[in-house]
Design a protein around this motif. Structure first.
Motif, PDB file in Angstrom:
ATOM      1  N   ARG A  79       0.824  -1.219   0.000  1.00  0.00           N
ATOM      2  CA  ARG A  79       0.000   0.000   0.000  1.00  0.00           C
ATOM      3  C   ARG A  79       0.855   1.264   0.000  1.00  0.00           C
ATOM      4  NH1 ARG A  79      -2.928  -0.076   5.165  1.00  0.00           N
ATOM      5  NH2 ARG A  79      -1.545  -1.777   5.746  1.00  0.00           N
ATOM      6  N   TYR A  80       2.031   1.186   0.582  1.00  0.00           N
ATOM      7  CA  TYR A  80       2.924   2.333   0.676  1.00  0.00           C
ATOM      8  C   TYR A  80       4.197   2.078  -0.140  1.00  0.00           C
ATOM      9  CZ  TYR A  80       0.275   2.899   5.104  1.00  0.00           C
ATOM     10  OH  TYR A  80      -0.687   3.000   6.064  1.00  0.00           O
ATOM     11  N   HIS A  81       4.706   3.114  -0.769  1.00  0.00           N
ATOM     12  CA  HIS A  81       6.079   3.061  -1.269  1.00  0.00           C
ATOM     13  C   HIS A  81       6.998   3.317  -0.071  1.00  0.00           C
ATOM     14  CE1 HIS A  81       9.768   4.123  -3.380  1.00  0.00           C
ATOM     15  NE2 HIS A  81       9.222   3.666  -4.508  1.00  0.00           N
ATOM     16  N   PRO A  82       8.118   2.613   0.042  1.00  0.00           N
ATOM     17  CA  PRO A  82       9.005   2.832   1.191  1.00  0.00           C
ATOM     18  C   PRO A  82       9.416   4.296   1.375  1.00  0.00           C
ATOM     19  CG  PRO A  82       9.671   0.874  -0.004  1.00  0.00           C
ATOM     20  CD  PRO A  82       8.592   1.511  -0.817  1.00  0.00           C
ATOM     21  N   ARG A 125       7.580 -11.620  -0.372  1.00  0.00           N
ATOM     22  CA  ARG A 125       7.215 -10.632   0.650  1.00  0.00           C
ATOM     23  C   ARG A 125       8.384 -10.347   1.573  1.00  0.00           C
ATOM     24  NH1 ARG A 125       2.698 -14.054   1.281  1.00  0.00           N
ATOM     25  NH2 ARG A 125       3.110 -14.342   3.508  1.00  0.00           N
ATOM     26  N   PHE A 126       9.130 -11.389   1.906  1.00  0.00           N
ATOM     27  CA  PHE A 126      10.320 -11.241   2.739  1.00  0.00           C
ATOM     28  C   PHE A 126      11.358 -10.364   2.028  1.00  0.00           C
ATOM     29  CE2 PHE A 126      14.632 -12.751   3.626  1.00  0.00           C
ATOM     30  CZ  PHE A 126      14.698 -12.712   5.013  1.00  0.00           C
ATOM     31  N   ALA A 127      11.610 -10.637   0.762  1.00  0.00           N
ATOM     32  CA  ALA A 127      12.606  -9.876   0.013  1.00  0.00           C
ATOM     33  C   ALA A 127      12.183  -8.423  -0.150  1.00  0.00           C
ATOM     34  CB  ALA A 127      12.838 -10.524  -1.349  1.00  0.00           C
ATOM     35  N   ARG A 128      10.899  -8.199  -0.377  1.00  0.00           N
ATOM     36  CA  ARG A 128      10.405  -6.833  -0.476  1.00  0.00           C
ATOM     37  C   ARG A 128      10.626  -6.072   0.838  1.00  0.00           C
ATOM     38  NH1 ARG A 128       6.492  -5.122  -4.289  1.00  0.00           N
ATOM     39  NH2 ARG A 128       6.089  -6.621  -5.958  1.00  0.00           N
ATOM     40  N   LEU A 129      10.366  -6.729   1.961  1.00  0.00           N
ATOM     41  CA  LEU A 129      10.546  -6.083   3.253  1.00  0.00           C
ATOM     42  C   LEU A 129      12.005  -5.684   3.460  1.00  0.00           C
ATOM     43  CD1 LEU A 129       9.455  -5.223   6.023  1.00  0.00           C
ATOM     44  CD2 LEU A 129       9.877  -7.567   6.813  1.00  0.00           C
ATOM     45  N   LYS A 130      12.918  -6.593   3.170  1.00  0.00           N
ATOM     46  CA  LYS A 130      14.337  -6.288   3.317  1.00  0.00           C
ATOM     47  C   LYS A 130      14.734  -5.093   2.453  1.00  0.00           C
ATOM     48  CE  LYS A 130      18.914  -8.364   2.658  1.00  0.00           C
ATOM     49  NZ  LYS A 130      19.642  -9.576   2.197  1.00  0.00           N
ATOM     50  N   ILE A 136      14.515   2.871   3.009  1.00  0.00           N
ATOM     51  CA  ILE A 136      14.128   3.853   4.025  1.00  0.00           C
ATOM     52  C   ILE A 136      15.360   4.415   4.721  1.00  0.00           C
ATOM     53  CG2 ILE A 136      12.998   4.095   6.280  1.00  0.00           C
ATOM     54  CD1 ILE A 136      10.881   2.068   5.209  1.00  0.00           C
ATOM     55  N   ARG A 137      16.284   3.552   5.085  1.00  0.00           N
ATOM     56  CA  ARG A 137      17.487   4.024   5.778  1.00  0.00           C
ATOM     57  C   ARG A 137      18.367   4.875   4.860  1.00  0.00           C
ATOM     58  NH1 ARG A 137      18.390  -1.129   9.436  1.00  0.00           N
ATOM     59  NH2 ARG A 137      17.480  -0.343  11.372  1.00  0.00           N
ATOM     60  N   LYS A 138      18.457   4.505   3.597  1.00  0.00           N
ATOM     61  CA  LYS A 138      19.242   5.310   2.657  1.00  0.00           C
ATOM     62  C   LYS A 138      18.649   6.711   2.509  1.00  0.00           C
ATOM     63  CE  LYS A 138      21.339   1.683  -0.219  1.00  0.00           C
ATOM     64  NZ  LYS A 138      22.744   2.141  -0.009  1.00  0.00           N
ATOM     65  N   LEU A 139      17.339   6.793   2.465  1.00  0.00           N
ATOM     66  CA  LEU A 139      16.688   8.093   2.337  1.00  0.00           C
ATOM     67  C   LEU A 139      16.870   8.945   3.586  1.00  0.00           C
ATOM     68  CD1 LEU A 139      13.482   6.868   0.521  1.00  0.00           C
ATOM     69  CD2 LEU A 139      15.174   8.454  -0.431  1.00  0.00           C
ATOM     70  N   TRP A 140      16.919   8.308   4.746  1.00  0.00           N
ATOM     71  CA  TRP A 140      17.178   9.059   5.978  1.00  0.00           C
ATOM     72  C   TRP A 140      18.631   9.502   6.094  1.00  0.00           C
ATOM     73  CZ3 TRP A 140      14.211   5.388   9.820  1.00  0.00           C
ATOM     74  CH2 TRP A 140      12.832   5.692   9.782  1.00  0.00           C
ATOM     75  N   THR A 150      15.039  -4.341  -6.863  1.00  0.00           N
ATOM     76  CA  THR A 150      14.222  -5.297  -7.607  1.00  0.00           C
ATOM     77  C   THR A 150      12.776  -4.826  -7.712  1.00  0.00           C
ATOM     78  OG1 THR A 150      15.655  -7.090  -6.832  1.00  0.00           O
ATOM     79  CG2 THR A 150      13.503  -7.712  -7.722  1.00  0.00           C
ATOM     80  N   TRP A 151      12.261  -4.206  -6.637  1.00  0.00           N
ATOM     81  CA  TRP A 151      10.857  -3.798  -6.599  1.00  0.00           C
ATOM     82  C   TRP A 151      10.675  -2.289  -6.452  1.00  0.00           C
ATOM     83  CZ3 TRP A 151      12.508  -8.274  -4.079  1.00  0.00           C
ATOM     84  CH2 TRP A 151      11.990  -9.471  -4.608  1.00  0.00           C
ATOM     85  N   TYR A 152      11.662  -1.602  -5.904  1.00  0.00           N
ATOM     86  CA  TYR A 152      11.508  -0.177  -5.652  1.00  0.00           C
ATOM     87  C   TYR A 152      12.685   0.583  -6.242  1.00  0.00           C
ATOM     88  CZ  TYR A 152       8.561  -2.513  -2.295  1.00  0.00           C
ATOM     89  OH  TYR A 152       7.652  -3.357  -1.730  1.00  0.00           O
ATOM     90  N   SER A 153      12.415   1.793  -6.678  1.00  0.00           N
ATOM     91  CA  SER A 153      13.493   2.616  -7.213  1.00  0.00           C
ATOM     92  C   SER A 153      13.220   4.074  -6.892  1.00  0.00           C
ATOM     93  CB  SER A 153      13.622   2.421  -8.728  1.00  0.00           C
ATOM     94  OG  SER A 153      12.428   2.817  -9.381  1.00  0.00           O
ATOM     95  N   THR A 154      14.284   4.831  -6.769  1.00  0.00           N
ATOM     96  CA  THR A 154      14.184   6.280  -6.637  1.00  0.00           C
ATOM     97  C   THR A 154      15.219   6.901  -7.560  1.00  0.00           C
ATOM     98  OG1 THR A 154      15.771   6.362  -4.797  1.00  0.00           O
ATOM     99  CG2 THR A 154      13.438   6.170  -4.226  1.00  0.00           C
ATOM    100  N   ASP A 155      14.924   8.111  -8.003  1.00  0.00           N
ATOM    101  CA  ASP A 155      15.827   8.818  -8.903  1.00  0.00           C
ATOM    102  C   ASP A 155      16.112  10.188  -8.314  1.00  0.00           C
ATOM    103  OD1 ASP A 155      17.363   9.633 -11.021  1.00  0.00           O
ATOM    104  OD2 ASP A 155      15.679   9.965 -12.382  1.00  0.00           O
TER     105      ASP A 155
END
Length: 332
Positions: A79-82, A125-130, A136-140, A150-155
Motif C-alpha cells: 500500500r505504501y512506497h518505502p 514478501r520477505f525480500a520486499r521487506l528487506k 528507508i534508511r538510505k533516504l534518511w 528489484t521492486w523499488y526505485s528512486t531517482d
C-alpha cells in the motif's frame, strides 16, 4: 537494557478519537509505550474499525508527552512506497524526537490484496521487506538518493524531513527467516505471546541471535518486544467472556491465509469455541498470577512487553492493570 511495559491500542475495534483517548489514558496510567496496528480493513465487517495509522500517530504524539509510540506492525511494501514511509516517519521523528518507532512486517492479504491484483508468496514478501528497510534508511541518511532495487526505485530522491534523532526500525516476525533478518538489519524484534516455550528458545531467539551475530551484534544490542495477550478483571467470568471478541486471534495462519474479505474472516472466527478463543490469553482475576505468568517472557529475555487486552471497556483495563499489575511487574 531497562524493561518497558506498553499498551497495544486495538485499532480493530475502536474509532480514531476513542483510540486517542485510550493512548492518553495509557500514559496517565503508567504505561511506557503505545503501539498500534496498521490495517486497511478491520478483522470483522460488523463493528470493526481500521483508522489510518499515520495521521493517528501524529495526533497521539500531540496529546502525550512521555510515551514511546509506533506501529506493530506496518507493511511498507504494498500500500505504501518505502519512500512515503521514510518521509512520514522522518516527520514524526522530528516532531517527537526519541519517542517514535517504525515497526514493520511483511504483510497480510486482508490489508493488501484489495488494492492489488495478486498476493506474492512468502519469499517475495520477505525480500520486499528487506529492500524496503534498506531504502528507508538510505533516504534518511543522504540526499539525491538513486536506488535501483528489484521492486523499488528512486531517482535523485531527497527526504527533507529526516529525523534528527534516528527512528528505530523493529521487524515483526513469527518464523526463523524473518527473525534472522531482524537480528541482522533491525534495531528491534517484535513477536507475539502464546507460543510454546520451545518455539522461543529453540527457534526464534536462536535465529535472532544468529542474525545479530552476522552484523557483529548480540541480543543485548536489540530491543526484544513481545505483544502479550492478557485479560484481567476482578470478575473472573468477565475476564473470560471478554476474549470472545478476539476469536480471530485463535485462528491458525493456515485458516487465515489468503482471506481478503472481513466478512469471510468474521464468518470463520464465529465458529471458534469460547475455550479456543481464550487459549492464547492469560486470563485471570489475580494480579499475582498475571505477574507470574508474564514473568515467563521476562525470563526468556524480552525487554519490552506490550499488553493487548480484549473486551469493550479498555479504559477499565488500563486503570486496573496500571494500578494492580504494572507496579508488581516493576517490583519483580
Amino acid at each position: 537494557m531497562a524493561v518497558r511495559f506498553g499498551y497495544k491500542a486495538s485499532a480493530e475495534f475502536f474509532g480514531p478519537r476513542e483510540l486517542i483517548e485510550l493512548g492518553v489514558l495509557a500514559e496517565q496510567s503508567g504505561f511506557d509505550s503505545v503501539f498500534v496496528s496498521d490495517h486497511l480493513q478491520p478483522w470483522r465487517h460488523d463493528g470493526g474499525h481500521a483508522p489510518a495509522t499515520l495521521p493517528w500517530l501524529g495526533a497521539l504524539g500531540e496529546r502525550t508527552s512521555r510515551i514511546l509510540f509506533g506501529t506493530s506492525v506496518l507493511t511498507p511494501t504494498f500500500r505504501y512506497h518505502p519512500a512515503v514511509i521514510a518521509q512520514a516517519f522522518g516527520t514524526l521523528g522530528l516532531l517527537y524526537p526519541g519517542r517514535v518507532v517504525l515497526g514493520v512486517g511483511s504483510g497480510e492479504a486482508l490489508n493488501e490484496v484489495p488494492l492489488r491484483s495478486s498476493w506474492p508468496d512468502g519469499r517475495e514478501r520477505f525480500a520486499r521487506l528487506k529492500e524496503a528497510v534498506t531504502l528507508i534508511r538510505k533516504l534518511w541518511a543522504g540526499d539525491r538518493v538513486h536506488f535501483d532495487g528489484t521492486w523499488y526505485s528512486t531517482d535523485n530522491a531527497t527526504v527533507y524531513d529526516r529525523p534528527e534523532v534516528p527512528v528505530p526500525i523493529w521487524i515483526g516476525a513469527s518464523g526463523p527467516a524473518a527473525t534472522r533478518l531482524a537480528g541482522r538489519i533491525a534495531d528491534g524484534f517484535i513477536t507475539t505471546s502464546g507460543k510454546s516455550t520451545a518455539q522461543y528458545t529453540e527457534t526464534l531467539l536462536p535465529a535472532l541471535a544468529e542474525g545479530a551475530a552476522r552484523s557483529r551484534r548480540s541480543l543485548t544490542d536489540l530491543e526484544l518486544m513481545i505483544e502479550v495477550k492478557v485479560s484481567f478483571d476482578p470478575d473472573p467470568a468477565r475476564a473470560l467472556a471478554d476474549t470472545a471478541s478476539w476469536a480471530t486471534l485463535a485462528l491458525t495462519p493456515e485458516e487465515r491465509a489468503g482471506v481478503t474479505d472481513p466478512l469471510e474472516l468474521q464468518r470463520i472466527a464465529a465458529a471458534v469455541t469460547p475455550e479456543r478463543a481464550a487459549a492464547r490469553w492469560i486470563v485471570s482475576s489475580d494480579p499475582d498470577e498475571h505477574v507470574e505468568r508474564i514473568g515467563r517472557y521476562l525470563d526468556l529475555g524480552f525487554t519490552h512487553l506490550v499488553f493487548q487486552a480484549p473486551g469493550p471497556d479498555q479504559a477499565r483495563f488500563l486503570e486496573l492493570y496500571g494500578s494492580q499489575v504494572l507496579p508488581r511487574l516493576r517490583a519483580r
